[in-house]
Design an enzyme around this catalytic site. Structure first.
Site, PDB file in Angstrom:
ATOM      1  N   HIS A  48       3.589  -6.019  -0.178  1.00 57.76           N
ATOM      2  CA  HIS A  48       3.332  -6.347  -1.760  1.00 57.76           C
ATOM      3  C   HIS A  48       2.810  -7.742  -1.741  1.00 57.76           C
ATOM      4  CE1 HIS A  48       7.245  -7.828  -0.490  1.00 57.76           C
ATOM      5  NE2 HIS A  48       7.378  -8.587  -1.363  1.00 57.76           N
ATOM      6  N   THR A  51      -1.949 -11.638  -2.522  1.00 51.94           N
ATOM      7  CA  THR A  51      -2.770 -12.181  -1.488  1.00 51.94           C
ATOM      8  C   THR A  51      -2.122 -12.451  -0.138  1.00 51.94           C
ATOM      9  OG1 THR A  51      -2.112 -14.546  -2.191  1.00 51.94           O
ATOM     10  CG2 THR A  51      -4.001 -13.750  -3.376  1.00 51.94           C
ATOM     11  N   ARG A  52      -3.193 -12.249   0.830  1.00 50.27           N
ATOM     12  CA  ARG A  52      -3.052 -12.529   2.187  1.00 50.27           C
ATOM     13  C   ARG A  52      -4.100 -13.142   2.810  1.00 50.27           C
ATOM     14  NH1 ARG A  52       0.976 -10.522   0.706  1.00 50.27           N
ATOM     15  NH2 ARG A  52       2.694  -9.144   1.768  1.00 50.27           N
ATOM     16  N   HIS A 274       6.376 -20.450   8.141  1.00 45.48           N
ATOM     17  CA  HIS A 274       5.912 -19.274   8.852  1.00 45.48           C
ATOM     18  C   HIS A 274       7.252 -18.709   9.792  1.00 45.48           C
ATOM     19  CE1 HIS A 274       4.003 -16.081  11.287  1.00 45.48           C
ATOM     20  NE2 HIS A 274       3.812 -16.862  12.202  1.00 45.48           N
ATOM     21  N   CYS A 317       9.733 -11.518   0.922  1.00 47.90           N
ATOM     22  CA  CYS A 317       8.892 -10.535   1.594  1.00 47.90           C
ATOM     23  C   CYS A 317       9.551 -10.786   3.103  1.00 47.90           C
ATOM     24  CB  CYS A 317       7.595 -11.307   1.769  1.00 47.90           C
ATOM     25  SG  CYS A 317       6.223 -10.049   2.398  1.00 47.90           S
ATOM     26  N   LYS A 350      -4.230  -8.444   7.694  1.00 45.52           N
ATOM     27  CA  LYS A 350      -5.903  -8.512   7.769  1.00 45.52           C
ATOM     28  C   LYS A 350      -6.381  -7.393   9.061  1.00 45.52           C
ATOM     29  CE  LYS A 350      -5.105 -12.611   9.532  1.00 45.52           C
ATOM     30  NZ  LYS A 350      -3.647 -12.578   9.819  1.00 45.52           N
TER      31      LYS A 350
HETATM   32  C1  LIG Z   1       5.479 -13.720   3.158  1.00 45.26           C
HETATM   33  C2  LIG Z   1       4.300 -13.046   4.052  1.00 45.26           C
HETATM   34  C3  LIG Z   1       3.003 -13.411   4.233  1.00 45.26           C
HETATM   35  C4  LIG Z   1       2.190 -12.673   5.086  1.00 45.26           C
HETATM   36  N1  LIG Z   1       0.946 -13.337   5.175  1.00 45.26           N
HETATM   37  C5  LIG Z   1       0.109 -12.716   5.818  1.00 45.26           C
HETATM   38  C6  LIG Z   1      -1.431 -13.151   5.952  1.00 45.26           C
HETATM   39  O1  LIG Z   1      -1.696 -14.145   5.149  1.00 45.26           O
HETATM   40  N2  LIG Z   1      -2.213 -12.512   6.524  1.00 45.26           N
HETATM   41  C7  LIG Z   1      -2.044 -11.356   7.165  1.00 45.26           C
HETATM   42  O2  LIG Z   1      -2.750 -10.708   7.972  1.00 45.26           O
HETATM   43  N3  LIG Z   1      -0.667 -10.924   7.236  1.00 45.26           N
HETATM   44  C8  LIG Z   1       0.209 -11.302   6.668  1.00 45.26           C
HETATM   45  N4  LIG Z   1       1.572 -11.020   6.537  1.00 45.26           N
HETATM   46  C9  LIG Z   1       1.974  -9.849   7.424  1.00 45.26           C
HETATM   47  C10 LIG Z   1       1.532  -8.563   6.640  1.00 45.26           C
HETATM   48  O3  LIG Z   1       1.838  -8.547   5.187  1.00 45.26           O
HETATM   49  C11 LIG Z   1       2.437  -7.668   7.341  1.00 45.26           C
HETATM   50  O4  LIG Z   1       2.176  -7.299   8.692  1.00 45.26           O
HETATM   51  C12 LIG Z   1       2.151  -6.262   6.984  1.00 45.26           C
HETATM   52  O5  LIG Z   1       2.368  -6.075   5.274  1.00 45.26           O
HETATM   53  C13 LIG Z   1       3.042  -5.134   7.631  1.00 45.26           C
HETATM   54  O6  LIG Z   1       2.780  -3.919   7.139  1.00 45.26           O
HETATM   55  P1  LIG Z   1       3.930  -2.595   7.495  1.00 45.26           P
HETATM   56  O7  LIG Z   1       2.923  -1.494   6.809  1.00 45.26           O
HETATM   57  O8  LIG Z   1       3.993  -2.512   8.841  1.00 45.26           O
HETATM   58  O9  LIG Z   1       5.168  -2.703   6.668  1.00 45.26           O
HETATM   59  P2  LIG Z   1       5.409  -2.477   5.074  1.00 45.26           P
HETATM   60  O10 LIG Z   1       4.756  -2.839   4.279  1.00 45.26           O
HETATM   61  O11 LIG Z   1       7.120  -2.920   5.059  1.00 45.26           O
HETATM   62  O12 LIG Z   1       5.558  -1.103   5.274  1.00 45.26           O
HETATM   63  C14 LIG Z   1       6.581   0.142   5.987  1.00 45.26           C
HETATM   64  C15 LIG Z   1       6.916   1.094   4.766  1.00 45.26           C
HETATM   65  O13 LIG Z   1       7.905   2.131   5.494  1.00 45.26           O
HETATM   66  C16 LIG Z   1       8.849   2.602   4.437  1.00 45.26           C
HETATM   67  N5  LIG Z   1       9.927   2.978   4.902  1.00 45.26           N
HETATM   68  C17 LIG Z   1      10.751   2.479   5.889  1.00 45.26           C
HETATM   69  N6  LIG Z   1      11.818   3.345   6.306  1.00 45.26           N
HETATM   70  C18 LIG Z   1      11.425   4.569   5.748  1.00 45.26           C
HETATM   71  C19 LIG Z   1      11.964   5.775   5.761  1.00 45.26           C
HETATM   72  N7  LIG Z   1      13.645   5.976   6.178  1.00 45.26           N
HETATM   73  N8  LIG Z   1      11.602   6.875   5.087  1.00 45.26           N
HETATM   74  C20 LIG Z   1      10.382   6.606   4.244  1.00 45.26           C
HETATM   75  N9  LIG Z   1       9.777   5.344   4.208  1.00 45.26           N
HETATM   76  C21 LIG Z   1      10.252   4.217   4.952  1.00 45.26           C
HETATM   77  C22 LIG Z   1       9.256   1.156   3.788  1.00 45.26           C
HETATM   78  O14 LIG Z   1       9.703   1.387   2.471  1.00 45.26           O
HETATM   79  C23 LIG Z   1       7.895   0.405   3.655  1.00 45.26           C
HETATM   80  O15 LIG Z   1       6.746   0.842   2.521  1.00 45.26           O
HETATM   81  C24 LIG Z   1       2.564 -11.727   5.650  1.00 45.26           C
HETATM   82  C25 LIG Z   1       3.786 -11.166   5.399  1.00 45.26           C
HETATM   83  C26 LIG Z   1       4.721 -11.817   4.575  1.00 45.26           C
HETATM   84  C27 LIG Z   1       6.003 -11.049   4.511  1.00 45.26           C
HETATM   85  O1  LIG Z   2      -1.678 -13.933   9.096  1.00 44.25           O
HETATM   86  C1  LIG Z   2      -1.911 -15.026   8.676  1.00 44.25           C
HETATM   87  O2  LIG Z   2      -3.160 -15.588   8.566  1.00 44.25           O
HETATM   88  C2  LIG Z   2      -0.952 -15.960   8.132  1.00 44.25           C
HETATM   89  C3  LIG Z   2      -0.821 -17.211   8.827  1.00 44.25           C
HETATM   90  C4  LIG Z   2       0.245 -18.304   8.762  1.00 44.25           C
HETATM   91  C5  LIG Z   2       1.534 -17.330   9.046  1.00 44.25           C
HETATM   92  C6  LIG Z   2       1.432 -16.001   7.972  1.00 44.25           C
HETATM   93  N1  LIG Z   2       0.299 -15.319   8.198  1.00 44.25           N
END
Ligand SMILES: Cc1cc2nc3c(=O)[nH]c(=O)nc-3n(C[C@H](O)[C@H](O)[C@H](O)COP(=O)(O)OP(=O)(O)OC[C@H]3O[C@@H](n4cnc5c(N)ncnc54)[C@H](O)[C@@H]3O)c2cc1C
Ligand SMILES: O=C(O)[C@@H]1CCCCN1
Length: 388
Positions: A48, A51-52, A274, A317, A350
Site C-alpha cells: 500500500h 509511491t515506491r 531501510h 508498512c 519495482k
Molecule cells: C516502507 C516500504 C518502502 C518500500 N519501498 C520500496 C521501493 O521504494 N521500491 C521497491 O521496489 N519496493 C519497495 N518496497 C517493497 C515492496 O513494497 C514489497 O517488496 C512488496 O510490496 C511486497 O509485495 P507482496 O505482494 O510480497 O506482499 P503484500 O503486499 O503484503 O501482499 C501479500 C498479501 O497476502 C495476503 N495474505 C496473507 N495471508 C493470507 C491468507 N491467509 N489468506 C489470504 N490472503 C493472505 C495479505 O493480506 C497481503 O495482501 C517497500 C516496502 C515498504 C514496506
Molecule cells: O527498493 C528500493 O528502491 C528502496 C531502496 C531503499 C530501501 C527501500 N527500497
C-alpha cells in the site's frame, strides 16, 4: 462447507506480487482465482501507499539486468490500462566515495551502461539545491530511476486481471492448504481446488508454509514510513524535478536512508530508514519502536536543512526480509505444483511485473526467462531438513 468449482491456479495474496502473477496467468488463459484475506484495497501488508522507488542502481548485476525488462513491462501496463504509473525523476545515490557500497553501485551502473551522471562535490549544490553532501561522499544520479505510483499500479493490474476473466475474492482468509494433484485451499466457509497454487502471502508467508511442511528464514519488520515538512513548500517537490535519493552509508546509522520527492502529501517529503523492528504481521500496530526516527532526525538535520526534522506523518508498512535480502522465487521442494514468491526484503515493488511473469512460468512448468539461482529455496539448506 461448500465446494466451489475448480481452477487452473489459485494465487494466495493480492499484494503487488500476487496480483501480477494472477494477471500473467490469466493472460496465458489459465482460469485463475486470486484470494485475499482483507477487503481490498487495504493497508495491512507491504504494497500500500502512493509511491515506491524504481531504479536500476543496484549492487548486483542480476537486478540491474532484470530491471531492463521491468521498465518495459511497466510501460506495457500503463498502455493497457491507460494510466500513468511511472514518473522519471532520477535517483541520487550518495555514500562515502571510497566505500565498497558506493563503488559497487557505481560499477554495476557503469558495467551495464545505465545512463547516469556523476556529480563532483564542487558542482553538487548547483544540481541538487537544499541538500548537504557529506564530507568525503560521492554522488551520482541514476537517470533512469523515478517514482512508481504504487496504489494506482495495484488497482491497474487487478483491473486488467478482472478484464481477462480472472476472479478476485477478497475478505477470504486462507486457513489451511492440502497439497496433492489438486491442491485444496480452505477459507472460512469454503473450499477451493486447483491444479496449481502460487503463494504470495508477503509477511504471512511462514504461516501459510506451515500447512505444507516448510519454513523459510524470513523476518518481518515494521517500517515507520515518515513524511517530513518542507520549510519552504516545494523545495523538494517532484514538479521541481527533485530526485528520489538513496544514502548508502552515513554516520547516523548502519542501514540505508532513502527518500522520495514530495508528491502524495503536498509539502511533505517521504524519508525512511531501510530497517525496522521485528513484529508478527498481525501485531504490527503494537510494535512501537521509533529508534529509526531518531536516526532520521539526526541525518535530516545535517543533510536536508530544508526539512523540519520532526516527522509530520508516520505510517506503517512491513518488510519480509531474507538473510541475504534476495527474493525467494521457487517451487516447493516436494510439491512442485506449489510455487512460492516471498522475501521481497523491502525492494520488490519495482520488480512486480517481472515477478508475476516468473512465478507464472514456474507454475506452468516453463523454463524461467532468467537464471533463478539467487532466488532458490535450497540456498537455505538448514531450514529445509527439520521441517520436511
Ligand atoms: C516502507 C516500504 C518502502 C518500500 N519501498 C520500496 C521501493 O521504494 N521500491 C521497491 O521496489 N519496493 C519497495 N518496497 C517493497 C515492496 O513494497 C514489497 O517488496 C512488496 O510490496 C511486497 O509485495 P507482496 O505482494 O510480497 O506482499 P503484500 O503486499 O503484503 O501482499 C501479500 C498479501 O497476502 C495476503 N495474505 C496473507 N495471508 C493470507 C491468507 N491467509 N489468506 C489470504 N490472503 C493472505 C495479505 O493480506 C497481503 O495482501 C517497500 C516496502 C515498504 C514496506
Ligand atoms: O527498493 C528500493 O528502491 C528502496 C531502496 C531503499 C530501501 C527501500 N527500497
Amino acid at each position: 462447507m461448500s465446494t466451489e468449482g475448480d481452477y487452473d491456479c489459485i494465487v494466495i495474496g493480492a499484494g503487488v506480487q500476487g496480483s501480477f502473477t494472477a494477471y500473467q496467468l490469466a493472460k496465458k488463459k489459465q482460469r485463475t482465482l486470486l484470494l485475499e484475506q482483507f477487503v481490498l484495497p487495504h493497508t495491512r501488508g507491504s504494497s500500500h501507499g502512493q509511491t515506491r522507488i524504481i531504479r536500476k542502481a543496484y549492487d548486483q548485476d542480476y537486478y540491474t539486468v532484470m530491471m531492463e525488462e521491468c521498465y518495459r513491462l511497466w510501460a506495457q501496463l500503463e498502455e493497457e490500462a491507460s494510466v500513468k504509473l511511472v514518473r522519471q525523476t532520477g535517483l541520487l545515490v550518495m555514500g562515502p566515495e571510497n566505500s565498497l557500497q558506493y563503488q559497487v553501485v557505481k560499477n554495476t551502473l557503469q558495467k551495464n551502461r545505465v545512463p547516469m551522471v556523476i556529480l563532483p562535490p564542487e558542482e553538487f549544490s548547483k544540481h541538487i539545491p537544499n541538500v548537504n553532501l557529506s564530507e568525503g561522499d560521492g554522488a551520482l544520479v541514476d537517470t533512469t530511476a523515478g517514482v512508481l505510483f504504487a496504489d494506482r499500479a495495484l488497482r491497474a493490474v487487478q483491473g486488467q486481471f478482472l478484464k481477462l476473466g480472472g476472479i478476485i475474492k477478497d475478505g477470504q482468509k486462507v486457513s489451511d492448504i492440502k497439497p496433492g494433484a489438486l491442491v485444496t485451499v480452505m477459507v472460512s466457509g469454503g473450499v477451493y481446488r486447483a491444479k496449481n497454487l502460487v503463494l504470495t502471502a508477503g509477511s504471512w508467508t511462514n504461516g501459510m508454509l506451515s500447512y505444507i511442511g516448510l519454513q523459510l528464514p524470513l523476518k518481518v519488520l515494521k517500517i515507520n514510513v515518515c513524511y517530513w515538512k518542507e520549510k519552504v513548500p516545494g523545495s523538494y517537490n517532484v514538479q521541481q524535478r527533485f530526485p528520489a535519493f538513496l544514502q548508502v552509508e552515513c554516520p547516523e546509522g548502519k542501514h540505508h536512508i532513502y527518500g522520495l520527492p514530495s508528491n502524495e502529501y503536498p509539502g511533505l517529503m517521504k524519508v525512511c530508514y531501510h530497517t525496522g523492528s521485528e513484529t508478527h504481521p498481525d501485531m504490527r500496530d503494537r510494535q512501537s519502536d521509533r529508534s529509526d526516527i531518531d536516526i532520521l532526525k539526526r541525518y535530516l538535520t545535517r543533510c536536508f536543512p530544508g526539512l523540519d526534522p520532526e516527522p509530520a506523518v508516520v505510517e506503517s508498512c512491513m518488510y519480509t526480509v531474507t538473510p541475504d535480502e534476495d527474493f525467494v522465487l521457487d517451487c516447493h521442494p516436494i510439491h512442485n505444483n506449489i510455487v512460492i514468491g516471498a522475501g521481497f526484503s523491502g525492494h520488490g515493488f519495482k520488480f512486480g511485473p517481472l515477478i508475476g511473469k516468473l512465478l507464472c512460468e514456474l507454475s506452468l512448468g516453463e523454463v524461467p526467462s532468467y537464471d533463478l539461482s539467487p532466488f532458490r529455496i535450497r540456498r537455505f539448506p538448514e531450514h529445509l531438513k527439520p521441517s520436511l
